[in-house]
Design a protein around this motif. Structure first.
Motif, short mmCIF file in Angstrom:
data_model
loop_
_atom_site.label_atom_id
_atom_site.label_comp_id
_atom_site.label_asym_id
_atom_site.label_seq_id
_atom_site.Cartn_x
_atom_site.Cartn_y
_atom_site.Cartn_z
N GLY A 227 74.50 -25.78 -39.95
CA GLY A 227 73.87 -24.59 -40.48
C GLY A 227 74.83 -23.55 -41.01
N THR A 228 76.13 -23.69 -40.73
CA THR A 228 77.11 -22.72 -41.24
C THR A 228 77.38 -22.96 -42.72
OG1 THR A 228 78.12 -22.51 -39.06
CG2 THR A 228 79.42 -21.76 -40.93
N PHE A 229 77.66 -24.22 -43.06
CA PHE A 229 77.89 -24.60 -44.45
C PHE A 229 77.11 -25.88 -44.76
CE2 PHE A 229 81.89 -22.33 -43.40
CZ PHE A 229 81.86 -21.36 -44.39
N THR A 230 76.88 -26.13 -46.05
CA THR A 230 76.24 -27.38 -46.45
C THR A 230 77.25 -28.52 -46.33
OG1 THR A 230 76.90 -27.21 -48.77
CG2 THR A 230 74.86 -26.08 -48.12
N LYS A 231 76.77 -29.76 -46.38
CA LYS A 231 77.66 -30.92 -46.32
C LYS A 231 78.65 -30.91 -47.47
CE LYS A 231 74.54 -34.03 -43.82
NZ LYS A 231 73.80 -35.32 -43.86
N HIS A 232 78.18 -30.50 -48.64
CA HIS A 232 79.08 -30.42 -49.81
C HIS A 232 80.17 -29.39 -49.56
CE1 HIS A 232 79.52 -29.73 -54.44
NE2 HIS A 232 80.56 -30.34 -53.91
N GLN A 233 79.81 -28.23 -49.01
CA GLN A 233 80.80 -27.19 -48.74
C GLN A 233 81.79 -27.62 -47.66
OE1 GLN A 233 78.07 -24.04 -47.80
NE2 GLN A 233 77.92 -23.31 -49.92
N ILE A 234 81.29 -28.29 -46.63
CA ILE A 234 82.18 -28.79 -45.58
C ILE A 234 83.17 -29.80 -46.15
CG2 ILE A 234 82.26 -30.22 -43.48
CD1 ILE A 234 79.68 -28.85 -42.57
N SER A 235 82.69 -30.65 -47.04
CA SER A 235 83.57 -31.62 -47.68
C SER A 235 84.67 -30.93 -48.46
CB SER A 235 82.75 -32.52 -48.61
OG SER A 235 83.59 -33.42 -49.32
N LEU A 305 71.31 -17.89 -46.26
CA LEU A 305 70.62 -18.89 -47.06
C LEU A 305 71.58 -20.00 -47.44
CD1 LEU A 305 68.57 -16.62 -49.52
CD2 LEU A 305 67.66 -17.96 -47.63
N PHE A 306 71.14 -21.24 -47.32
CA PHE A 306 71.95 -22.37 -47.76
C PHE A 306 71.03 -23.52 -48.13
CE2 PHE A 306 71.32 -23.09 -43.28
CZ PHE A 306 71.19 -24.46 -43.15
N SER A 307 71.60 -24.48 -48.87
CA SER A 307 70.84 -25.63 -49.32
C SER A 307 71.06 -26.81 -48.39
CB SER A 307 71.25 -26.01 -50.75
OG SER A 307 70.59 -27.17 -51.18
N SER A 308 69.98 -27.49 -48.00
CA SER A 308 70.07 -28.65 -47.13
C SER A 308 69.05 -29.69 -47.56
CB SER A 308 69.82 -28.23 -45.67
OG SER A 308 69.83 -29.36 -44.82
N SER A 309 69.55 -30.88 -47.90
CA SER A 309 68.68 -31.98 -48.34
C SER A 309 67.77 -31.56 -49.48
CB SER A 309 67.84 -32.48 -47.16
OG SER A 309 68.67 -32.92 -46.11
N GLY A 310 68.30 -30.78 -50.41
CA GLY A 310 67.55 -30.37 -51.58
C GLY A 310 66.61 -29.22 -51.34
N LYS A 311 66.55 -28.67 -50.14
CA LYS A 311 65.67 -27.56 -49.83
C LYS A 311 66.49 -26.31 -49.48
CE LYS A 311 61.83 -30.34 -48.05
NZ LYS A 311 60.93 -30.56 -46.88
N LEU A 312 65.93 -25.16 -49.77
CA LEU A 312 66.58 -23.91 -49.39
C LEU A 312 66.18 -23.56 -47.96
CD1 LEU A 312 68.38 -21.68 -50.62
CD2 LEU A 312 66.29 -20.36 -50.95
N VAL A 313 67.17 -23.26 -47.14
CA VAL A 313 66.93 -22.99 -45.72
C VAL A 313 67.54 -21.63 -45.37
CG1 VAL A 313 67.37 -23.75 -43.36
CG2 VAL A 313 66.94 -25.44 -45.15
N ALA A 314 66.81 -20.86 -44.59
CA ALA A 314 67.32 -19.59 -44.07
C ALA A 314 67.60 -19.76 -42.58
CB ALA A 314 66.31 -18.46 -44.28
N THR A 315 68.81 -19.41 -42.15
CA THR A 315 69.17 -19.44 -40.74
C THR A 315 69.29 -18.02 -40.23
OG1 THR A 315 70.37 -21.53 -40.99
CG2 THR A 315 70.89 -20.20 -39.06
#
Length: 338
Positions: A227-235, A305-315
């Protein structure tokens, strides 16, 4: 955590005490422990070189700005401005092997005979300061911390010689302290024989590792936390390195792939454009028309706000003394965050 810690505690200690990241643990306190800040992480004082080397672009002694004795650099930032910038110093650090610690001379005389502190007229002794600081902080002794780490307590001289091979040093320390239980933790940890591929003995490797694991696992904003960063950002973040930081913030043009690993120039040195870089496109925000409306104002907290699996998610994140009732995360559904 990736490039530095395994080198100073050894990969075996890293695997034993730290291991792979398993996610945020809210029961872990990430603050610095007294023994880590006051003793264990001060192992680095024994690795300080007596000379600050300054190299040219070919990693040879600089023609104009020669090497400096360490005490000539104390409180002298003007040298960086007027004597060639930061680049000669950075090249000197990367192009010189780190100082090897020896039990018969733990700290350079530059730090024990010529240490200067502003507003104090006389020279200070860093080793004496470290020992006194440990006592001021009421740190338990060397043996107590060994027991804390599951290591054998030292009761007799032969026990001490099992962890410090230099018999002369063992005799000196026992003559001074009389009993192993009296030995200061900073001194005892420093004289232990180093573990394989490590810059520390078993005690300091344990204490440093335990602290690093707490810092990582107890940080809810750790870069690998869900939830901190997207998989793309972590990569992209995983491409970060000290070498890349030096390339981006100085005029150094050639550097080792791993700045913490010594190599004799030009072996192992690469042009900066060959050092992996972070692609900031992973953080590009979508146009407002393409995303959901933001949640209403959150009292005593905020959201990310971040993107996860094509959806926008708010944590949702709240101040430490508040609790969330319901879900911490909510997904975008038809232009709305539910």
């Amino acid at each position: 955590m990736r490039d530095y810690i395994p080198k100073i505690i050894g990969q075996e200690s890293f695997d034993r005490y730290i291991g792979p990241y398993m996610g945020y643990d809210p029961t872990v306190n990430p603050s610095a422990s007294n023994v880590f800040a006051t003793a264990a992480f001060r192992f680095g004082h024994a690795t300080i070189s007596t000379v600050v080397r300054r190299f040219n672009e070919s990693f040879q002694t600089h023609e104009q700005f020669t090497h400096l004795r360490l005490h000539h650099t104390f409180f002298s930032p003007w040298r960086i401005v007027k004597e060639g910038g930061i680049e000669p110093v950075l090249r000197g650090l990367m192009g010189t092997a780190a100082t090897s610690v020896s039990t018969d001379k733990l700290i350079a005389e530059e730090m024990t005979e010529k240490l200067v502190v502003l507003n104090i007229q006389w020279k200070l002794d860093l080793a004496a300061l470290n020992l006194q600081r440990g006592r001021d902080h009421a740190l338990a002794g060397f043996n107590d911390w060994r027991e804390f780490c599951g290591l054998k307590r030292l009761k007799i001289k032969e026990d001490f010689q099992d962890v410090v091979k230099d018999k002369i040093i063992v005799n000196k320390i026992l003559k001074m302290y009389k009993n192993p239980d009296n030995i200061d933790v900073w001194l005892g940890g420093l004289v232990e024989d180093h573990l394989k591929d490590s810059r520390n003995g078993p005690l300091f490797s344990c204490l440093i590792a335990k602290q690093m694991k707490s810092i990582r696992d107890g940080d809810r904003f750790w870069w690998e936390a869900q939830g901190t960063f997207t998989k793309h950002q972590i990569s992209e973040l995983s491409k970060s390195s000290l070498s890349r930081i030096i390339c981006d913030n100085s005029k150094v043009t050639e550097i080792p792939l791993d700045a913490f690993k010594y190599g004799k120039y030009p072996n192992g040195f690469l042009p900066c454009n060959h050092i992996p870089n972070i692609n900031l496109e992973a953080w590009r925000e979508k146009k407002k028309t393409d995303i959901c409306d933001s949640p209403a104002d959150i009292k005593n907290g905020d959201f990310l706000l971040f993107s996860s699996s094509g959806k926008l998610v708010a944590t949702l994140y709240l101040l430490p003394w508040f609790q969330i009732k319901g879900n911490r995360q909510t997904e975008c559904n038809e232009k709305r965050l539910e």
